[in-house]
Write an enzyme that holds these catalytic residues in place. Structure first.
Site, PDB file in Angstrom:
ATOM      1  N   GLN A   2      29.173  79.558  61.106  1.00 18.23           N
ATOM      2  CA  GLN A   2      29.252  79.643  59.646  1.00 18.23           C
ATOM      3  C   GLN A   2      28.435  78.517  59.016  1.00 18.23           C
ATOM      4  OE1 GLN A   2      32.409  79.062  61.417  1.00 18.23           O
ATOM      5  NE2 GLN A   2      31.784  76.906  61.449  1.00 18.23           N
ATOM      6  N   ALA A  54      23.024  79.058  59.869  1.00 18.62           N
ATOM      7  CA  ALA A  54      21.624  79.039  59.427  1.00 18.62           C
ATOM      8  C   ALA A  54      20.732  78.402  60.492  1.00 18.62           C
ATOM      9  CB  ALA A  54      21.511  78.279  58.106  1.00 18.62           C
ATOM     10  N   VAL A 108      35.377  70.635  69.535  1.00 17.41           N
ATOM     11  CA  VAL A 108      34.550  69.479  69.863  1.00 17.41           C
ATOM     12  C   VAL A 108      35.371  68.211  70.106  1.00 17.41           C
ATOM     13  CG1 VAL A 108      32.535  70.381  68.645  1.00 17.41           C
ATOM     14  CG2 VAL A 108      34.157  68.879  67.429  1.00 17.41           C
ATOM     15  N   SER A 131      24.513  63.006  57.534  1.00 17.00           N
ATOM     16  CA  SER A 131      24.582  63.252  56.092  1.00 17.00           C
ATOM     17  C   SER A 131      23.935  62.082  55.372  1.00 17.00           C
ATOM     18  CB  SER A 131      26.050  63.390  55.656  1.00 17.00           C
ATOM     19  OG  SER A 131      26.183  63.310  54.248  1.00 17.00           O
ATOM     20  N   TYR A 167      34.765  60.114  55.499  1.00 15.07           N
ATOM     21  CA  TYR A 167      33.642  60.985  55.855  1.00 15.07           C
ATOM     22  C   TYR A 167      32.370  60.160  56.011  1.00 15.07           C
ATOM     23  CZ  TYR A 167      30.257  64.828  55.461  1.00 15.07           C
ATOM     24  OH  TYR A 167      29.229  65.716  55.669  1.00 15.07           O
ATOM     25  N   LYS A 191      29.962  59.599  59.369  1.00 16.13           N
ATOM     26  CA  LYS A 191      28.533  59.916  59.382  1.00 16.13           C
ATOM     27  C   LYS A 191      27.680  58.676  59.634  1.00 16.13           C
ATOM     28  CE  LYS A 191      29.064  64.310  58.732  1.00 16.13           C
ATOM     29  NZ  LYS A 191      28.627  65.303  59.718  1.00 16.13           N
TER      30      LYS A 191
END
Length: 322
Positions: free
Chosen positions: A14, A19, A64, A137, A150, A154
């Site tokens: 997804q 993509a 994961v 990110s 978050y 990252k």
């Protein structure tokens, strides 16, 4: 045995992961969709098989946060395709009120993925080398008030990538590591994000990028093969199509340097006595920027060190600045 390269993509059923899988399939890769939602992975696989061939896609359950699951993913991929060339660590979540889960999925999951790649693809273990792309990110480079956990996960991914991208690991294993640091992407990750700022809704931003656009940047990482690199992907490039890069030359043999005797704060300072680069060498640095087309990059040109892309302060440790 097919000569087509093979890629494993975590979180591949997804959003951005899907993509990325499609872009890889378009360019001739065989793909393993590794996803924690097994049914969604199978559904996505079945949607793509009529387009790219059932022999080119498999779907495997992968959590994961469990290192054993990576072993299973690599084993099944090798059983089906007989090789693995690329791992894309893409799986990620965003929930500031579940910090342990965010760190486990985003950072520890990426660590497990890198370790599996070294075990299966590393030359010291009988592999042929390969490529690992870690999807970090822009929050892995900059502070973010609404997303501190978050951002920490990252930042860790960027540090992991740069550390595994040092010459020691490449000489030993033959694996190139690179990170992609996109800005905000129009996916379910943003729509379901739980942040520390009440009412924050990133989906209302006017600078969201499409997953398809960001997925193409993974192909650029694979094409450039710059070990330990971090590719920043801002909204402005998709909107305007303009690349920005900086050239950071060392001291250059020009009139600007010759005038420093009278134009600096240190009386009598004569920089023209230093080991200067010629203007012609610096001009070639501009040509390298135009050839490489690495958006947001910084190219250092020095007589003693040659030309190389730089990131953090550690890169300056051997450069005499005074």
């Amino acid at each position: 045995m097919s000569n087509s390269p093979v890629a494993i993509v975590t979180g591949g059923a997804q959003g951005l992961g899907a993509a990325i899988c499609i872009e890889l399939l378009k360019t001739g890769y065989k793909v393993c969709i590794a996803n924690i939602q097994e049914e969604k992975a199978k559904e996505f696989m079945e949607e793509q098989q009529p387009v790219y061939g059932s022999e080119n896609i498999i779907a495997v359950l992968c959590d994961v946060t469990k290192e054993y699951d990576f072993k299973k993913v690599f084993d099944l991929t090798l059983e089906k395709f007989h090789r693995v060339d690329v791992l894309v660590n893409n799986a990620g979540i965003l929930n500031e009120y579940e910090p342990q889960k965010v760190i486990d999925v985003n950072l520890v999951g990426t660590i497990f993925g890198c370790r599996a790649a070294l075990n299966y693809m590393g030359k010291s273990n009988g592999g042929k080398g390969g490529f690992v792309a870690n999807i970090a990110s822009i929050a892995g480079l900059l502070p973010e008030s609404a997303l501190p956990v978050y951002a920490a996960s990252k930042h860790g991914m960027v540090g992991l990538t740069r550390s595994y991208g040092r010459p020691y690991h490449f000489k030993k294993e033959g694996i190139t590591f690179a990170a992609l640091c996109p800005s905000f992407i129009n996916t379910d990750l943003l729509r379901t994000a739980v942040t520390l700022i009440q009412g924050a809704d990133f989906t209302k931003r006017t600078d969201l990028m499409s997953p398809e656009y960001v997925a193409k940047a993974v192909l650029k990482l694979l094409e450039d093969k710059i070990n330990g690199s971090t590719l920043i992907l801002p909204y402005h490039l998709e909107k305007e199509g303009i690349l920005f890069a900086a050239l950071c030359p060392s001291y250059t043999d020009t009139d600007l340097i010759k005038s420093t005797k009278t134009n600096t704060l240190v009386p009598g300072l004569d920089i023209s006595n230093r080991d200067l680069c010629s203007p012609e060498v610096m001009a070639k640095g501009v040509m390298k920027l135009l050839e490489d087309r690495i958006n947001g990059s910084t190219l250092l040109v020095s007589k003693s060190l040659g030309s190389r892309y730089i990131g953090f302060q550690e890169e300056f440790k051997n450069i005499p600045l005074e």
